[in-house]
Design a protein around this motif. Structure first.
Motif, mmCIF file in Angstrom:
data_model
loop_
_atom_site.group_PDB
_atom_site.id
_atom_site.type_symbol
_atom_site.label_atom_id
_atom_site.label_comp_id
_atom_site.label_asym_id
_atom_site.label_seq_id
_atom_site.Cartn_x
_atom_site.Cartn_y
_atom_site.Cartn_z
ATOM 1 N N GLY A 1 70.143 113.827 -9.013
ATOM 2 C CA GLY A 1 69.877 113.623 -7.897
ATOM 3 C C GLY A 1 70.650 112.110 -7.286
ATOM 4 O O GLY A 1 71.104 112.014 -6.291
ATOM 5 N N LEU A 2 70.998 111.152 -7.943
ATOM 6 C CA LEU A 2 71.930 110.023 -7.675
ATOM 7 C C LEU A 2 73.336 110.677 -7.281
ATOM 8 O O LEU A 2 73.934 109.929 -6.366
ATOM 9 N N SER B 1 81.548 103.300 -17.431
ATOM 10 C CA SER B 1 80.333 102.696 -18.309
ATOM 11 C C SER B 1 80.933 102.618 -19.601
ATOM 12 O O SER B 1 80.340 101.876 -20.460
ATOM 13 N N ASN B 2 82.095 103.034 -20.112
ATOM 14 C CA ASN B 2 82.463 102.986 -21.620
ATOM 15 C C ASN B 2 83.638 101.878 -21.790
ATOM 16 O O ASN B 2 84.503 101.980 -22.686
ATOM 17 N N GLU B 3 83.895 101.150 -20.650
ATOM 18 C CA GLU B 3 84.980 100.197 -20.774
ATOM 19 C C GLU B 3 84.724 99.029 -21.774
ATOM 20 O O GLU B 3 85.718 98.178 -21.987
ATOM 21 N N THR B 4 83.661 98.678 -22.030
ATOM 22 C CA THR B 4 83.362 97.898 -23.028
ATOM 23 C C THR B 4 82.583 98.190 -24.071
ATOM 24 O O THR B 4 81.894 99.063 -24.346
ATOM 25 N N GLU B 5 82.927 97.555 -25.460
ATOM 26 C CA GLU B 5 82.359 97.750 -26.668
ATOM 27 C C GLU B 5 81.396 96.657 -27.017
ATOM 28 O O GLU B 5 81.023 96.613 -28.412
ATOM 29 N N VAL B 6 80.999 95.781 -26.184
ATOM 30 C CA VAL B 6 80.038 94.740 -26.531
ATOM 31 C C VAL B 6 78.780 95.195 -27.107
ATOM 32 O O VAL B 6 77.994 96.183 -26.370
ATOM 33 N N ASN B 7 78.412 94.806 -28.300
ATOM 34 C CA ASN B 7 77.166 95.239 -28.800
ATOM 35 C C ASN B 7 77.185 96.698 -29.020
ATOM 36 O O ASN B 7 75.931 97.391 -28.928
ATOM 37 N N ALA B 8 78.228 97.524 -29.333
ATOM 38 C CA ALA B 8 78.129 98.751 -29.313
ATOM 39 C C ALA B 8 77.343 99.313 -30.499
ATOM 40 O O ALA B 8 76.751 100.613 -30.427
ATOM 41 N N ASN B 9 77.539 98.645 -31.459
ATOM 42 C CA ASN B 9 76.516 99.099 -32.710
ATOM 43 C C ASN B 9 75.140 98.510 -32.723
ATOM 44 O O ASN B 9 74.477 98.870 -33.785
ATOM 45 N N LEU B 10 74.832 97.927 -31.651
ATOM 46 C CA LEU B 10 73.396 97.335 -31.674
ATOM 47 C C LEU B 10 72.686 98.085 -30.531
ATOM 48 O O LEU B 10 73.282 98.479 -29.444
ATOM 49 N N TYR B 11 71.422 98.703 -30.750
ATOM 50 C CA TYR B 11 70.717 99.211 -29.660
ATOM 51 C C TYR B 11 70.392 98.192 -28.712
ATOM 52 O O TYR B 11 69.587 97.189 -28.995
ATOM 53 N N ASP B 12 70.555 98.423 -27.517
ATOM 54 C CA ASP B 12 69.981 97.510 -26.420
ATOM 55 C C ASP B 12 69.523 98.366 -25.196
ATOM 56 O O ASP B 12 70.588 99.224 -24.612
ATOM 57 N N PRO B 13 68.327 98.412 -24.697
ATOM 58 C CA PRO B 13 67.874 99.415 -23.625
ATOM 59 C C PRO B 13 68.598 98.865 -22.391
ATOM 60 O O PRO B 13 68.671 99.743 -21.551
ATOM 61 N N GLU B 14 68.808 97.667 -21.911
ATOM 62 C CA GLU B 14 69.684 97.407 -20.974
ATOM 63 C C GLU B 14 71.011 97.945 -20.935
ATOM 64 O O GLU B 14 71.456 98.495 -19.847
ATOM 65 N N GLU B 15 71.772 98.017 -22.079
ATOM 66 C CA GLU B 15 73.057 98.600 -22.248
ATOM 67 C C GLU B 15 72.952 100.044 -21.990
ATOM 68 O O GLU B 15 73.906 100.581 -21.213
ATOM 69 N N GLU B 16 71.914 100.708 -22.392
ATOM 70 C CA GLU B 16 71.893 102.150 -22.261
ATOM 71 C C GLU B 16 71.646 102.470 -20.801
ATOM 72 O O GLU B 16 71.965 103.341 -20.300
ATOM 73 N N MET B 17 70.694 101.605 -20.091
ATOM 74 C CA MET B 17 70.478 101.817 -18.697
ATOM 75 C C MET B 17 71.748 101.592 -18.006
ATOM 76 O O MET B 17 72.040 102.360 -16.983
ATOM 77 N N ILE B 18 72.478 100.582 -18.197
ATOM 78 C CA ILE B 18 73.756 100.353 -17.409
ATOM 79 C C ILE B 18 74.731 101.621 -17.779
ATOM 80 O O ILE B 18 75.282 101.987 -16.925
ATOM 81 N N ARG B 19 74.851 102.047 -18.908
ATOM 82 C CA ARG B 19 75.643 103.120 -19.340
ATOM 83 C C ARG B 19 75.079 104.353 -18.642
ATOM 84 O O ARG B 19 76.400 105.293 -18.177
ATOM 85 N N GLY B 20 73.990 104.699 -18.544
ATOM 86 C CA GLY B 20 73.681 105.814 -17.853
ATOM 87 C C GLY B 20 73.967 105.810 -16.430
ATOM 88 O O GLY B 20 74.374 106.864 -15.691
ATOM 89 N N LEU B 21 73.485 104.800 -15.781
ATOM 90 C CA LEU B 21 73.414 104.669 -14.296
ATOM 91 C C LEU B 21 74.993 104.702 -13.898
ATOM 92 O O LEU B 21 75.192 105.090 -12.720
ATOM 93 N N THR B 22 75.737 104.044 -14.743
ATOM 94 C CA THR B 22 77.244 104.174 -14.108
ATOM 95 C C THR B 22 77.879 105.165 -14.557
ATOM 96 O O THR B 22 79.168 105.213 -14.522
ATOM 97 N N GLN B 23 77.428 106.486 -14.894
ATOM 98 C CA GLN B 23 77.921 107.584 -14.981
ATOM 99 C C GLN B 23 78.472 108.126 -13.594
ATOM 100 O O GLN B 23 79.010 108.975 -13.401
#
Length: 319
Positions: A193-194, A250-272
């Motif tokens: 939709g977006l 959305s894949n330009e950073t690896e910050v906390n790549a090995n740690l689950y972070d809901p905020e990071e998941e939302m950013i990665r999803g929305l910036t697709q």
């Protein structure tokens, strides 16, 4: 073209609606949503989104000549609008441009929203990443204790909506709704939709917004926010301090790549999908303490300094 003003009260978009009518009298039909007001805003993003989707379908049925649709939303209305367009999304449909415009003849759209061609999806100070992260609810001053307490008690004040904003909901054992809303689900195509809109724009207060933090309203990580010196770029828009029209990877950073972070998941999803970011500052305005409403010009008498922000939206609006 139909343009929706999403918010808790139809009157909140009165000023912006007047600008649309004045500047695009023969191009735009403005509808200010009325289906989610007062205590209905406590019902949850999903129920509010369903109501908005039904309202859109009802208005489109009455306006048979409308071919395009844009959505403009403020605060919580941005989340409600994202839910609604996921519900209203229809998969790829080929259309032909009007006679005399062969350049786009046979253009294949990403999809339609309520049977209409999606144009602009614009949010003002909307908590796209929720309110649970550090300083995402600025009036708590970034104090961890207060932020934890707010997360635990939000549902007592604002019902299911509070659970959705703080990602504490688990209806039927499912993941929090805001995490679901960054991707396509079986029956609701949130990301598609977006993606269907020709442009997506996030206006965000860089400071003095006590309700919605800068990161969550602009869908960015802390290090991606413009640096301390925000400069006015154009005298025409004295409160627009930074404009980013680029495509975010959305894949330009690896910050906390090995740690689950809901905020990071939302950013990665929305910036697709690409977003334009417009950063706003009322730091030198006498109305800065009500920046959350001023960015929208909720009331012209109290929030008139935000008029240049609305003009900026109008000047870049695709009709």
């Amino acid at each position: 073209m139909a343009s929706w003003g999403g918010g808790s009260d139809a009157d909140d978009w009165k000023f912006a609606a007047q600008q649309f009518v004045r500047r695009m009298p023969h191009k735009v039909i403005v509808h200010r949503s009325q289906c989610n007001s007062a205590t209905q805003t406590f019902d949850g993003v999903d129920l509010m989104g369903e109501r908005l989707a039904n309202e859109v379908l009802s208005v489109v049925e009455q306006r048979r000549g409308v071919k395009k649709i844009s959505i403009v939303a403020h605060s919580l209305g941005g989340l409600v609008a994202r839910y609604a367009i996921g519900r209203l999304y229809e998969r790829n449909i080929s259309i032909k441009s009007p006679v005399g415009n062969s350049r786009n003849e046979g253009e294949r759209l990403e999809g339609l929203i309520a049977g209409l061609e999606p144009m602009n999806f614009i949010t003002f100070a909307s908590p796209h990443l929720g309110s649970s992260g550090n300083k995402q609810l600025p009036f708590l001053c970034g104090l961890p204790f207060l932020e934890r307490r707010a997360s635990e008690t939000a549902h007592l004040l604002v019902g299911r909506t509070g659970k959705h904003l703080f990602l504490t909901d688990s209806d039927d054992g499912r993941r929090p709704l805001l995490l679901q809303m960054v991707d396509d689900c079986d029956d609701i195509k949130f990301r598609s939709g977006l993606r269907s809109f020709k442009r997506r724009v996030a206006y965000a207060n860089a400071n003095f917004d006590h309700m919605v933090g800068w990161r969550t309203s602009s869908i960015r990580r802390q290090h991606e926010l413009p640096k301390h010196r925000l400069l006015v770029r154009d005298e025409k828009y004295p409160h627009i301090v930074h404009v980013d029209r680029g495509i975010t990877n959305s894949n330009e950073t690896e910050v906390n790549a090995n740690l689950y972070d809901p905020e990071e998941e939302m950013i990665r999803g929305l910036t697709q999908v690409p977003w334009e970011r417009v950063d706003v500052s009322f730091q030198k305005s006498g109305q800065r303490l009500v920046a959350h409403n001023t960015i929208q010009v909720k009331s012209y008498w109290l929030n008139s300094d935000g008029a240049d922000v609305i003009n900026h939206m109008m000047d870049n609006f695709l009709a």
